[in-house]
Motif scaffolding. Sequence first.
Motif, short mmCIF file in Angstrom:
data_model
loop_
_atom_site.label_atom_id
_atom_site.label_comp_id
_atom_site.label_asym_id
_atom_site.label_seq_id
_atom_site.Cartn_x
_atom_site.Cartn_y
_atom_site.Cartn_z
N ALA A 43 -79.66 3.98 62.37
CA ALA A 43 -78.59 3.10 62.84
C ALA A 43 -77.75 2.67 61.65
O ALA A 43 -78.20 1.90 60.81
CB ALA A 43 -79.19 1.88 63.55
N ASP A 44 -76.55 3.20 61.59
CA ASP A 44 -75.71 3.04 60.41
C ASP A 44 -74.58 2.05 60.70
O ASP A 44 -73.68 2.32 61.48
CB ASP A 44 -75.12 4.40 60.02
CG ASP A 44 -74.32 4.35 58.73
OD1 ASP A 44 -74.29 3.29 58.07
OD2 ASP A 44 -73.72 5.39 58.38
N ALA A 66 -74.28 2.17 55.32
CA ALA A 66 -73.47 3.10 54.55
C ALA A 66 -72.16 3.47 55.23
O ALA A 66 -71.18 3.80 54.56
CB ALA A 66 -74.27 4.37 54.27
N ARG A 67 -72.14 3.45 56.54
CA ARG A 67 -71.01 3.96 57.34
C ARG A 67 -70.63 5.36 56.86
O ARG A 67 -69.48 5.68 56.58
CB ARG A 67 -69.81 3.01 57.25
CG ARG A 67 -68.73 3.29 58.30
CD ARG A 67 -69.28 3.11 59.72
NE ARG A 67 -68.25 3.38 60.73
CZ ARG A 67 -68.05 4.58 61.28
NH1 ARG A 67 -68.83 5.59 60.93
NH2 ARG A 67 -67.11 4.76 62.18
N SER A 71 -75.08 10.17 54.58
CA SER A 71 -76.14 9.26 54.14
C SER A 71 -77.14 9.00 55.26
O SER A 71 -78.35 8.89 55.02
CB SER A 71 -75.53 7.94 53.66
OG SER A 71 -74.72 8.15 52.52
N ALA A 72 -76.64 8.88 56.49
CA ALA A 72 -77.53 8.62 57.62
C ALA A 72 -78.47 9.81 57.85
O ALA A 72 -79.68 9.63 58.03
CB ALA A 72 -76.70 8.35 58.87
N PRO A 177 -74.24 12.63 50.63
CA PRO A 177 -73.71 11.38 51.20
C PRO A 177 -72.21 11.47 51.45
O PRO A 177 -71.40 10.79 50.81
CB PRO A 177 -74.06 10.34 50.14
CG PRO A 177 -74.09 11.10 48.86
CD PRO A 177 -74.63 12.46 49.22
N ARG A 178 -71.83 12.30 52.40
CA ARG A 178 -70.42 12.52 52.73
C ARG A 178 -70.10 11.92 54.09
O ARG A 178 -70.89 12.00 55.01
CB ARG A 178 -70.10 14.01 52.76
CG ARG A 178 -70.29 14.71 51.42
CD ARG A 178 -69.86 16.15 51.50
NE ARG A 178 -69.94 16.79 50.20
CZ ARG A 178 -69.42 17.97 49.92
NH1 ARG A 178 -68.78 18.62 50.87
NH2 ARG A 178 -69.52 18.49 48.72
N ARG A 179 -68.91 11.38 54.21
CA ARG A 179 -68.48 10.79 55.48
C ARG A 179 -68.11 11.87 56.49
O ARG A 179 -68.05 11.60 57.69
CB ARG A 179 -67.30 9.85 55.26
CG ARG A 179 -67.64 8.61 54.44
CD ARG A 179 -66.49 7.63 54.47
NE ARG A 179 -66.30 7.11 55.82
CZ ARG A 179 -65.16 6.59 56.27
NH1 ARG A 179 -64.10 6.56 55.48
NH2 ARG A 179 -65.07 6.12 57.50
#
Length: 255
Positions: A43-44, A66-67, A71-72, A177-179
């Motif tokens: 749950a980010d 982190a949004r 990363s999630a 850790p990329r959006r």
Amino acid sequence: MIQAVGVVIPAHNEEDLLPSCLAAVREATRRLHRTAVHIVVVADACTDGTAEQARRGGAVVREIQARCVGSARRTGMREVLRRTRHLDRGRVWLATTDADTLVPPEWLGQQLHYATDGWDAVVGTVTVTDWSEHPPGVPSRFHQRYRSGGPGTHPHVHGANLGFTASAYLVAGGFRPRRTAEDHALVASLTAAERRILRTTEINVLTSARRHARAPRGFSQLLSSLAGPAQPGAAELAGAEAQASPARAAEARAG
């Protein structure tokens, strides 16, 4: 023989769709025999009841702020690896999907079948479930352009439909850790590490066509682009699943 399976689901404010996703994943796990299963929802940056719904659905929950979908997914994979640390990494299978996605009952069984045949990673396809948020012409344009790369194969990568051995995942360095484009970056790293990657149209999941994207420049933006005057062609559709990432461009060329 695979001894344990981990399923990781990143989720940002997904209290409405997550229960159905988890029900489908649980059904897929019932097809597995003598295999330990770990379902992890990350749950980010959630401001709704996502974490509570995940616990009700029988998942292990990790909460982060982190949004960032990369990363999630990485956090979820780390949790599965921690829970299976006593096992040979080649006997642990890691799968990932999305909270707005419904996997078929045979989803994990098919992946493990290919793992038994020696594949290090399996990359499946998606089918859109609901086009109500898009103009009438978008579904046909999508189906025209969502082409296969040949009989039974395809050029696409979707975080909603991926699986790989823990050993291959670790060799590739895991999710970044990329959006956005974290899925393509991982497959690019698996390719660079010379892992055996199967791209198959035989494993397909149902995903949403919602216009409110959770990840920037992701699948939602791709679908929205089909409504505009400059619509991507077949080759561009595969490449447009992530934009301007060197690792993703390298993966597209390798695929």
